[in-house]
Design an enzyme around this catalytic site. Sequence first.
Site, short mmCIF file in Angstrom:
data_model
loop_
_atom_site.label_atom_id
_atom_site.label_comp_id
_atom_site.label_asym_id
_atom_site.label_seq_id
_atom_site.Cartn_x
_atom_site.Cartn_y
_atom_site.Cartn_z
N ASP A 141 39.82 -27.05 -37.54
CA ASP A 141 39.84 -28.18 -36.62
C ASP A 141 41.28 -28.45 -36.17
O ASP A 141 42.20 -28.42 -36.99
CB ASP A 141 39.26 -29.42 -37.28
CG ASP A 141 38.74 -30.44 -36.26
OD1 ASP A 141 39.38 -30.58 -35.21
OD2 ASP A 141 37.71 -31.08 -36.54
N HIS A 160 42.22 -31.23 -34.09
CA HIS A 160 42.40 -32.58 -33.58
C HIS A 160 43.08 -33.47 -34.62
O HIS A 160 42.65 -33.51 -35.77
CB HIS A 160 41.06 -33.17 -33.17
CG HIS A 160 40.36 -32.37 -32.12
ND1 HIS A 160 39.51 -31.32 -32.43
CD2 HIS A 160 40.41 -32.43 -30.77
CE1 HIS A 160 39.06 -30.80 -31.30
NE2 HIS A 160 39.59 -31.45 -30.28
N SER A 215 33.53 -29.44 -39.12
CA SER A 215 34.46 -30.04 -40.06
C SER A 215 33.74 -30.84 -41.14
O SER A 215 34.26 -31.02 -42.24
CB SER A 215 35.46 -30.94 -39.33
OG SER A 215 36.26 -30.19 -38.44
#
Length: 533
Positions: free
Chosen positions: A49, A51, A102
Site C-alpha cells: 500500500d 497511501h 491491506s
Amino acid sequence: VIKSARVMKKAVAYLLPFMEEEKAAALAADPTFVSKARTKIVLATVKGDVHDIGKNIVGIVLACNNFEVIDLGVMVPCHKILDTAIAEKADIIGLSGLITPSLDEMVTVAREMQRRGMTTPLLIGGATTSKIHTAVKVEPRYDHPAVHVLDASRSVPVVTSLLDAELRDDYIAEVREEYAELREEHYATQRERRFEALERARCLAPPCDWKTLTPTRPSFLGTRVIDNQPLAELLPYIDWNPFFSTWQLRGRFPNRGYPKIFDDADVGQQARELFDEAQAMLRDIIDNKKLTARGVYGFWPAHGDGDDVLCYAPDDDAGRERVVGTLRGLRQQVQRDGAEPIYRAYGDFVAPRDSGVADYVGQFAVSAGFGVAEMCAAYEAEHDDYNIIMVKSLADRLAEAFAEKLHADVRREHWGYAPDEALETTDLLKVRYQGIRPAPGYPSNPDHTEKRTLWGMLDVDKTTGIELTESLAMLPAASVSGLYFANPHAKYFAVGKINRDQVADYGKRKGFTVAETEKHLGTILGYDPAEEE
C-alpha cells in the site's frame, strides 16, 4: 496542529545537537545517568500500500503530544515493522492502509505478533479499515490490545488510555467488551442474511430492450496516450470536498460542503486559510511545472457475456472473433424486497452477442503524481510536514479531476455518445451524465485483481509509468483507473455480500482456487470461510 508541528520540527532540528552534547556531558560526569525516555510509537503503511496522508497526520499529532514517532513509510513488510518495534522497544505499533488488500495484511501482522509472543498494543487505521473489521478479523488473532482508531483526533486519547497505568485495564476491558458485541452482531446478521442462488440472480438481471438502443461507435478503437496533460485545464474539475476531509475539517449542517464550509462558525476560518494556501501551491505547481499528469485510455468492440464483458481486438470490429481481454464482473446476490427485485452486474450494461447489436467498452488510467516524491523530498529537508501533506492531497485532487475531465471528453468527443452535453462541475460530481466509470476495487467490482486486465490491455506501465504494487495499489499514489460504460441504463451499484456459489463460479472464471478467490474478495464474503458449508 500540523502547522505547529512544522515550527516544532525545525526547532528540534536546531536544538538536537545541543541536546546530544548535554546528554554526553551528563554521561561523562555520571556514567549511571539515564535520560528519561519518551513513549515510542512505530507507524507504517502496510506491505503493498502506498497511501500515507492519514498516517502522516496521525504521526504529527502524536509527535506534538510528546510521543516519539518512528515512521517507517509505505509498503512496509510485516517483518520490518515487528523487527523495528522490538529493536526500538516500541510501546505501540500503528498500521495504516487504504486499499482493501491491506486489511488482510493487517491480519497477517496481528497473527505474526501473536506467533512471536509480543504484547505491544496494536492500532489499526486507514480509509478502508473499520471498528467492525478490527473486531471481527484482527482482534481475535492477537491476545493483546488491538484497537481501531477512526482518525488523527482520536489517536492521542487511545494511546494515552493504553499506556496510562490507571486507565489501561479498564480501557482494554471496555474495548474488548465492545468488540465482542460487534462480533456477535456481525455473525448474527451474517446468519440472518439471505441470498438468491447465483443462477436465479442472473435471471433477475435488469431488463434491456437492445432493439431500442443503437450504441455509438467511438471515434477510434485501440488506445491513446496523454503524455503531458496541462494541469491548468484540470482546475475546473476539482472536487474540493475530499480535500477538506483529508485535513479533517468538517463543517456542520448547513455548512458541510465546499464552498459553504467557509461560512461554518467552527472551521470556516481555518478552511478558508487552508484553501487559500492550496491555491498558492497550485499556482506554484502549474507555473513551475512541478507535477506532471499522464494517462492512457482506449476503446474496444465488446459484448456482454453474463456477468462479464468480452473485449475484442480493435481491428476485429466486424467479425468480433478475437477476444483480447475479459472484464470479469460480480453480481448482486443479497435478497431484495420488492415485487420485481433486480440483481446487477456490469456485464448487463453491454449488449450480448445474440442481440445482434455492436457495442463497445472503454478503459483508462491517469495520474497526477509524477513529481510528488521530489517535491516532498525538498519539504522533508526543511522539516515541513504541512506542505508534504498539502502536495499529496493536491495531487490526489488533480488525479481525480483528470479522471473527471477525461470522462467528459470521452462522452462528448472521443466516444461521442453525448456530444451536446453541457454540465456544470456540480452536475458532474452528482453523476448527472450518461454512462458510468466504475473502478476495480470499488463497490461495483471489489476485486482489485481486475486491474491486471486493465493494465495489460492499456499497457499502462509502458505508456504512462503508472505501476501496480504487489497488493495492486497504484504507484504514484495520486492515480485513478477504471472502465467506461455508455449505456444510458448503466448506473453505479454496490455488489454487496456474495455467497459461496458465486465465489466458486467467479474463481473458476478467473482461474483461481476457492481459497484464492476468498482472499481477494474477503471484504464482501457473506459467510465465514472457516466454517463448514
